[in-house]
Design a protein around this motif. Structure first.
Motif, PDB file in Angstrom:
ATOM      1  N   THR A 118       0.833  -1.205   0.000  1.00  0.00           N
ATOM      2  CA  THR A 118       0.000   0.000   0.000  1.00  0.00           C
ATOM      3  C   THR A 118       0.869   1.257   0.000  1.00  0.00           C
ATOM      4  OG1 THR A 118      -0.160  -0.109   2.415  1.00  0.00           O
ATOM      5  CG2 THR A 118      -1.970  -1.088   1.148  1.00  0.00           C
ATOM      6  N   ASN A 139      -4.746 -10.035  -5.104  1.00  0.00           N
ATOM      7  CA  ASN A 139      -5.074 -10.180  -3.682  1.00  0.00           C
ATOM      8  C   ASN A 139      -4.684 -11.584  -3.218  1.00  0.00           C
ATOM      9  OD1 ASN A 139      -7.555 -10.761  -5.454  1.00  0.00           O
ATOM     10  ND2 ASN A 139      -8.130 -11.762  -3.541  1.00  0.00           N
ATOM     11  N   PHE A 147      -3.209  -6.402   0.602  1.00  0.00           N
ATOM     12  CA  PHE A 147      -4.337  -6.589  -0.308  1.00  0.00           C
ATOM     13  C   PHE A 147      -4.951  -7.984  -0.155  1.00  0.00           C
ATOM     14  CE2 PHE A 147      -1.451  -3.532  -2.407  1.00  0.00           C
ATOM     15  CZ  PHE A 147      -2.295  -2.419  -2.367  1.00  0.00           C
ATOM     16  N   SER A 152      -9.948  -4.246  -0.891  1.00  0.00           N
ATOM     17  CA  SER A 152      -8.724  -3.603  -0.395  1.00  0.00           C
ATOM     18  C   SER A 152      -7.902  -3.018  -1.541  1.00  0.00           C
ATOM     19  CB  SER A 152      -7.894  -4.592   0.427  1.00  0.00           C
ATOM     20  OG  SER A 152      -7.491  -5.698  -0.357  1.00  0.00           O
ATOM     21  N   LYS A 155      -9.918   0.140  -3.018  1.00  0.00           N
ATOM     22  CA  LYS A 155      -9.815   1.292  -2.108  1.00  0.00           C
ATOM     23  C   LYS A 155      -8.609   2.161  -2.473  1.00  0.00           C
ATOM     24  CE  LYS A 155      -8.509   2.035   2.699  1.00  0.00           C
ATOM     25  NZ  LYS A 155      -8.265   1.355   3.978  1.00  0.00           N
ATOM     26  N   TYR A 156      -7.511   1.533  -2.853  1.00  0.00           N
ATOM     27  CA  TYR A 156      -6.287   2.279  -3.147  1.00  0.00           C
ATOM     28  C   TYR A 156      -6.180   2.739  -4.600  1.00  0.00           C
ATOM     29  CZ  TYR A 156      -4.347   1.445   1.439  1.00  0.00           C
ATOM     30  OH  TYR A 156      -4.132   1.453   2.789  1.00  0.00           O
TER      31      TYR A 156
END
Length: 190
Positions: A118, A139, A147, A152, A155-156
């Motif tokens: 991240t 992921n 991730f 997840s 989101k980024y």
């Protein structure tokens, strides 16, 4: 969907296997116990045209010229490299990230399936943009602190360059308790 047909040698003819925008490909990671030549032969016998090439079959240490030759082995067999990886990008070192993405570019991988962090995503995005590579963040389930599931990743990447996307591993996402259908719908063009 196209289907495979047998040739005189008993091998299947390579066919397209796609439904709309979805193309069936073989991840050569599944063939990691085999040499590049053997992996290519197996994929051809399956009749699949598209491949995601893992470093077992195009090692990171190969020169630009050797990567071109390795890529030619797949192409001569009638196979199309649609992606490569999973490439671990678990480093804050910009040179490390650049080298691995240049590797993918030189190997003819238009999309890089990868596992960044991240905290280094902006560096990945920067080099993906410069090299014109699509990034598909993979992921890896509940053990993955960066991730674990599709949400997840999304989101980024939601406000990042459109090249930044998701390689959705349904099995890993299920292990997190994610609603797979909901996450796939949320991914949209990512």
């Amino acid at each position: 969907a196209a289907s495979a047909t047998s040739t005189a040698s008993g091998a299947s003819a390579v066919t397209e296997h796609h439904w709309g925008d979805i193309r069936l490909a073989v991840a050569t990671y599944s063939l990691r116990a085999f040499s590049r030549e053997q992996a290519i032969s197996i994929v051809r016998r399956l009749g699949i045209k598209y491949v995601n090439v893992k470093s077992f079959h195009m090692p990171y240490y190969l020169s630009k010229e050797d990567l071109k030759a390795a890529r030619a082995d797949f192409e001569k067999a009638g196979l199309e490299i649609v992606s490569g990886g999973n490439v671990s990008l678990q480093s804050a070192d910009e040179g490390f990230i650049r080298r691995h993405l240049e590797y993918a570019k030189n190997a003819g991988m238009p999309t890089v399936v990868c596992a960044p962090t991240t905290t280094n995503l902006k560096l990945v995005e920067k080099h993906a943009r410069e090299l014109d590579l699509k990034i598909a963040i993979h992921n890896h389930g509940p053990e993955d602190k960066h991730f674990p599931n599709g949400a997840s990743v999304l989101k980024y990447v939601k406000d990042m360059d459109p090249r930044m996307g998701l390689c959705y591993d349904i099995g890993h996402a299920c292990r997190t308790g994610a609603d797979v259908v909901e996450e796939l719908e949320a991914a949209g063009d990512r």
